[in-house]
Design a protein around this motif. Structure first.
Motif, short mmCIF file in Angstrom:
data_model
loop_
_atom_site.label_atom_id
_atom_site.label_comp_id
_atom_site.label_asym_id
_atom_site.label_seq_id
_atom_site.Cartn_x
_atom_site.Cartn_y
_atom_site.Cartn_z
N MET A 97 -7.36 -141.95 -56.79
CA MET A 97 -6.15 -142.14 -57.30
C MET A 97 -6.08 -140.82 -58.46
O MET A 97 -4.89 -140.26 -58.55
CB MET A 97 -5.80 -143.39 -58.12
CG MET A 97 -5.86 -144.59 -57.09
SD MET A 97 -4.46 -144.27 -55.87
CE MET A 97 -3.17 -144.73 -56.98
N ARG A 98 -7.30 -140.53 -59.20
CA ARG A 98 -6.84 -139.32 -60.04
C ARG A 98 -6.79 -137.99 -59.29
O ARG A 98 -6.08 -137.21 -59.53
CB ARG A 98 -8.39 -139.27 -60.76
CG ARG A 98 -8.40 -137.99 -61.71
CD ARG A 98 -9.25 -138.07 -62.72
NE ARG A 98 -9.46 -136.45 -63.27
CZ ARG A 98 -10.36 -136.32 -64.13
NH1 ARG A 98 -11.26 -137.39 -64.47
NH2 ARG A 98 -10.46 -135.04 -64.65
N ALA A 99 -7.14 -137.78 -58.06
CA ALA A 99 -7.16 -136.81 -57.30
C ALA A 99 -5.83 -136.70 -56.72
O ALA A 99 -4.99 -135.69 -56.55
CB ALA A 99 -8.01 -136.88 -55.91
N LEU A 100 -4.88 -137.84 -56.53
CA LEU A 100 -3.47 -137.81 -56.16
C LEU A 100 -2.65 -137.84 -57.43
O LEU A 100 -1.40 -138.16 -57.14
CB LEU A 100 -3.47 -139.21 -55.37
CG LEU A 100 -4.26 -139.30 -54.03
CD1 LEU A 100 -4.03 -140.64 -53.29
CD2 LEU A 100 -3.31 -138.21 -52.96
N ASP A 101 -2.80 -137.72 -58.59
CA ASP A 101 -2.13 -137.88 -59.67
C ASP A 101 -0.99 -136.65 -59.38
O ASP A 101 -1.22 -135.57 -58.99
CB ASP A 101 -2.86 -137.56 -60.93
CG ASP A 101 -2.30 -138.04 -62.14
OD1 ASP A 101 -0.87 -137.61 -62.42
OD2 ASP A 101 -2.44 -138.83 -62.82
N PRO A 102 0.43 -137.12 -59.53
CA PRO A 102 1.47 -136.12 -59.35
C PRO A 102 1.23 -134.92 -60.48
O PRO A 102 1.65 -133.86 -60.19
CB PRO A 102 2.63 -136.99 -59.66
CG PRO A 102 2.25 -138.44 -59.52
CD PRO A 102 0.72 -138.47 -59.70
N ASP A 103 0.49 -135.29 -61.47
CA ASP A 103 0.54 -134.45 -62.61
C ASP A 103 -0.65 -133.59 -62.64
O ASP A 103 -1.77 -134.01 -62.53
CB ASP A 103 0.55 -134.99 -63.94
CG ASP A 103 0.43 -134.00 -65.02
OD1 ASP A 103 0.44 -132.82 -65.02
OD2 ASP A 103 0.20 -134.43 -66.36
N ARG A 104 -0.79 -132.36 -62.23
CA ARG A 104 -2.07 -131.56 -61.63
C ARG A 104 -2.96 -131.36 -62.89
O ARG A 104 -4.02 -131.18 -62.49
CB ARG A 104 -1.66 -130.34 -60.98
CG ARG A 104 -1.06 -129.19 -61.84
CD ARG A 104 -0.90 -127.98 -60.98
NE ARG A 104 -0.49 -126.94 -61.82
CZ ARG A 104 -0.07 -125.64 -61.43
NH1 ARG A 104 -0.40 -125.41 -59.73
NH2 ARG A 104 0.43 -124.72 -62.12
N GLU A 105 -2.44 -131.42 -64.18
CA GLU A 105 -3.17 -131.63 -65.18
C GLU A 105 -4.35 -132.58 -65.41
O GLU A 105 -5.18 -132.50 -65.92
CB GLU A 105 -2.41 -131.47 -66.41
CG GLU A 105 -1.54 -130.11 -66.62
CD GLU A 105 -2.22 -128.91 -67.00
OE1 GLU A 105 -3.38 -129.05 -67.33
OE2 GLU A 105 -1.62 -127.86 -66.61
N ALA A 106 -3.89 -133.74 -64.78
CA ALA A 106 -4.65 -134.91 -64.60
C ALA A 106 -5.83 -135.24 -63.47
O ALA A 106 -6.35 -136.06 -63.56
CB ALA A 106 -3.69 -136.19 -64.53
N ARG A 107 -5.29 -134.17 -62.75
CA ARG A 107 -6.69 -134.27 -61.39
C ARG A 107 -7.76 -133.69 -61.68
O ARG A 107 -7.96 -133.12 -62.81
CB ARG A 107 -5.76 -133.53 -60.32
CG ARG A 107 -4.47 -134.14 -59.52
CD ARG A 107 -3.98 -133.32 -58.37
NE ARG A 107 -2.58 -133.36 -58.48
CZ ARG A 107 -1.91 -132.48 -58.26
NH1 ARG A 107 -2.21 -131.13 -57.95
NH2 ARG A 107 -0.51 -132.48 -58.12
N TRP A 108 -8.53 -134.01 -60.94
CA TRP A 108 -9.92 -133.38 -60.81
C TRP A 108 -9.68 -131.74 -60.80
O TRP A 108 -8.86 -131.15 -60.12
CB TRP A 108 -10.96 -133.65 -59.73
CG TRP A 108 -11.07 -135.14 -59.64
CD1 TRP A 108 -10.35 -135.94 -58.86
CD2 TRP A 108 -12.01 -135.91 -60.49
NE1 TRP A 108 -11.01 -137.21 -59.13
CE2 TRP A 108 -11.78 -137.34 -60.38
CE3 TRP A 108 -12.76 -135.61 -61.74
CZ2 TRP A 108 -12.39 -138.41 -61.00
CZ3 TRP A 108 -13.46 -136.75 -62.33
CH2 TRP A 108 -13.39 -137.88 -61.92
N PRO A 109 -10.37 -131.04 -61.49
CA PRO A 109 -9.94 -129.39 -61.60
C PRO A 109 -10.43 -128.73 -60.25
O PRO A 109 -9.79 -127.62 -60.06
CB PRO A 109 -11.01 -129.03 -62.87
CG PRO A 109 -12.10 -129.92 -62.69
CD PRO A 109 -11.73 -131.28 -62.26
#
Length: 505
Positions: free
Chosen positions: A240-252
Motif C-alpha cells: 500500500m505504501r508503494a501504491l500511495d498516490p503521493d509519490r513523496e510517501a512511496r518507497w524511494p
C-alpha cells in the motif's frame, strides 16, 4: 496492415520460426541462431513505423538501454541489424516460459510464490534504477520467465520501449504507462516520472499477483489482505505504501520496496517525506538556467523533445535530469490589475500604481504584465517589484534580446524548451519558438515562481532574493548552499537594488 505484420524468413543469420507477439510498434518472433544452436527472440520494428525517424530512434534506444544494463535479470540484447527492406531489428533472450500475464490469466499466485517473483522483479528494476533508467510501463506482459540450464527459471523484465534514461529525463514529458499500473503523476503532461513511478508499477504488480485484481482507484482501494486473507501485515503495508498516490510517501526506489517485502517487521505506512537537500537529479524540479549538480551550465544546452505517434523521444543535450511533482498546475493568474479577486488600490488611476512606482524606468507597456506575473499566486517574496527588477537584470527590458550562443531569447531570457514547460498551459500548448513575446515571457515567470517557490520556502534568506536566485539556479543549489549560492550573489544584489527603485511608496 498485412504488410506491417509481414515476417521475413531471416534476420541476418537468425532464422525466423514463428510470431510470438505483436505490439503497437513492433513484432517479436521466435528465431534460431544456427551458428550457436540456440533459440532467440527477434524484435522487428513494424514497416509502417520504420520510416518515422523518432519512432525508429526510440526502438533503437530500447536496445541500447538493455545492452547498457547487460543483466540476466533483464532481457539481454545480443545483436542488432537491419532487414533488407530497411526495418531495424534486435536480437534478445527468448523467454521460453511465457509471461506473468499468462500466469495471472486464471488466478492469483500463491502468496509465497507471488512474493518470490516480486522480489526478483524488484531486483530487475533495481538494475535499471542503478544505471539511471526509469521503465515507466511495468505490467504483467512485460515480466517474462526463462528456463535455467540447471533447472528452475529466472524472471526477466522486458520492453523498455518507453523507458527513460535519467540523462535524457526532462520535466517536459507526456503521459505514459498502462492503466491500473501507471502512477498518478504519469497522467500529467507536466509529470515527468522518476524511480517512484516504477515503485507504483511494482506495487500494482504485487497487488495483482496477490489478489488476482488490478488495484482500484485510490478512493476505492482496499489492502491486499481484504481480498486475500493469507497476505501478511508486512506485505500489506509495503504494497500500500508503494501504491500511495503521493509519490513523496512511496518507497524511494525498487530496491527499497524489495527490501520491505523481505522484511519481517511492519514498515511505517505513511512516513513523512524525506528532506531533499542532497537529492540527485530525478528529484529535481526544472531549472531556469539548465545547471546540473556537477556544476552550472547556461540554459542553451537543453533537452530537445520530439513527440510523434504517441512516443516521446528525448534527445539530451545535457546530463541534467529533472522531474516534476505530481501537484496540479497552479491556478490561473488573476486578471491584470487585480489580486486574489480584489481590485488594486491606486491613487493615480493607473491599475499598476498600487504596486510599482510611476516615476521608475519600467516601460508602461509591460506594467500590467509585470503585475500579473507578480500576483500570480500568494507566495512570500513574490511581487511585481521583484518581477520588474528581474526583467531589468535579465535584459534591461529588451523584448528583442537574442543570445543564440546560450539559446536565450526575449525580455526574460527563456530557452525554447524551458518556456514550453512553464508557459500557461504547459505542453498542452504548442512549443514556442523565438522571438518570444513579452506577454508570454513575463507571465510565465509567475507560473515558474508559484510552482517552485514553495520548495525553497524554508531555505534561509530574503524571500524575494531566494526567488530571484531560484530563477537562475534551481531548487537544489539553494538548498545545498542554505541560501543564495555564491555564484548568484552579484545577480541578486542587482535585483535588490532595482527592487528598491521600483517598489511603490
Amino acid at each position: 496492415m498485412m504488410s506491417r505484420m509481414t515476417a521475413p524468413s531471416h534476420a541476418g543469420r537468425y532464422r525466423i520460426e514463428q510470431l510470438i507477439g505483436v505490439g503497437g510498434f513492433a513484432s517479436v518472433h521466435l528465431a534460431h541462431d544456427d551458428e550457436l544452436r540456440s533459440p532467440v527472440a527477434v524484435k522487428i520494428l513494424a514497416d509502417n513505423w520504420a520510416r518515422k525517424s523518432d519512432v525508429r530512434e526510440r526502438f533503437l534506444q530500447e536496445a541500447r538501454l538493455l545492452r547498457r544494463a547487460d543483466s540476466h535479470l533483464l532481457v539481454q540484447v545480443f545483436d542488432i541489424g537491419e532487414l533488407d527492406d530497411g526495418r531495424p531489428y534486435f536480437v534478445m533472450t527468448y523467454a521460453d516460459r511465457g509471461t506473468l500475464a499468462d500466469r495471472l490469466a486464471s488466478r492469483p499466485l500463491p502468496v509465497e510464490e507471488a512474493i518470490g517473483v516480486m522480489r526478483d522483479i524488484c531486483q530487475s528494476v533495481a538494475v535499471l534504477h542503478s544505471i539511471g533508467v526509469v521503465h515507466r510501463d511495468l505490467k504483467p506482459s512485460n515480466v517474462l520467465f526463462c528456463s535455467r540450464p540447471g533447472g528452475g527459471e529466472r524472471v526477466m523484465v522486458a520492453d523498455l520501449g518507453i523507458a527513460r534514461s535519467t540523462d535524457h529525463l526532462s520535466g517536459l514529458t507526456l503521459p505514459a504507462g498502462s492503466p491500473g499500473y501507471q502512477a498518478p503523476e504519469q497522467l500529467y503532461f507536466d509529470g515527468a516520472p522518476d524511480a517512484r513511478a516504477d515503485v507504483h508499477g511494482l506495487g500494482a504488480l504485487a497487488y495483482h499477483m496477490l489478489t488476482g485484481k488490478v488495484p482500484a482507484k485510490p478512493e476505492h482501494r482496499v489492502p491486499p489482505s481484504a481480498l486475500n486473507p493469507e497476505v501478511s501485515e508486512v506485505v500489506d503495508v509495503a504494497v500500500m505504501r508503494a501504491l500511495d498516490p503521493d509519490r513523496e510517501a512511496r518507497w524511494p526506489d525498487a530496491a527499497a520496496f524489495g527490501a520491505a517485502l523481505r522484511s519481517s517487521t511492519v514498515p511505517e505506512p505513511t512516513p513523512p517525506p524525506a528532506p531533499r537537500d542532497d537529492d540527485g537529479p530525478p528529484e529535481e524540479e526544472p531549472r531556469h538556467d539548465g545547471t546540473s549538480h556537477e556544476g552550472p551550465r547556461r540554459p542553451g544546452r537543453r533537452t530537445a523533445i520530439v513527440v510523434g505517434t504517441g512516443v516521446v523521444v528525448v534527445a539530451a543535450a545535457t546530463v541534467t535530469a529533472v522531474a516534476l511533482t505530481a501537484s496540479p498546475p497552479v491556478d490561473p493568474p488573476p486578471e491584470p490589475g487585480t489580486t486574489a479577486g480584489s481590485p488594486v488600490a491606486s491613487s493615480t488611476g493607473d491599475a499598476t500604481g498600487g504596486y510599482l512606482r510611476a516615476d521608475s524606468d519600467i516601460p508602461d507597456e509591460y506594467r500590467e504584465l509585470i503585475v500579473q506575473a507578480g500576483t500570480y499566486c500568494e507566495l512570500p517574496g513574490l511581487s511585481p517589484a521583484l518581477i520588474a527588477a528581474m526583467l531589468k537584470a535579465e535584459s534591461g527590458y529588451d523584448p528583442d534580446l537574442s543570445d543564440k550562443a546560450n539559446d536565450e531569447y526575449g525580455i526574460a531570457r527563456w530557452t525554447p524548451e524551458v518556456l514550453w514547460h512553464w508557459q500557461p498551459g504547459g505542453l498542452q500548448r504548442p512549443k514556442p519558438s523565438p522571438p518570444f513575446s513579452p506577454e508570454l515571457s513575463i507571465v510565465s515567470i509567475g507560473r515558474f515562481m508559484c510552482r517552485l517557490g514553495p520548495q525553497v520556502g524554508k531555505v534561509p534568506g530574503d524571500p524575494a532574493l531566494k526567488l530571484a536566485a531560484l530563477y537562475r539556479s534551481g531548487v537544489a543549489p539553494l538548498k545545498q548552499a542554505k541560501g543564495v549560492p555564491a555564484k548568484w550573489h552579484d545577480y541578486t544584489t542587482k535585483v535588490a537594488r532595482y527592487m528598491r527603485d521600483y517598489q511603490s511608496n
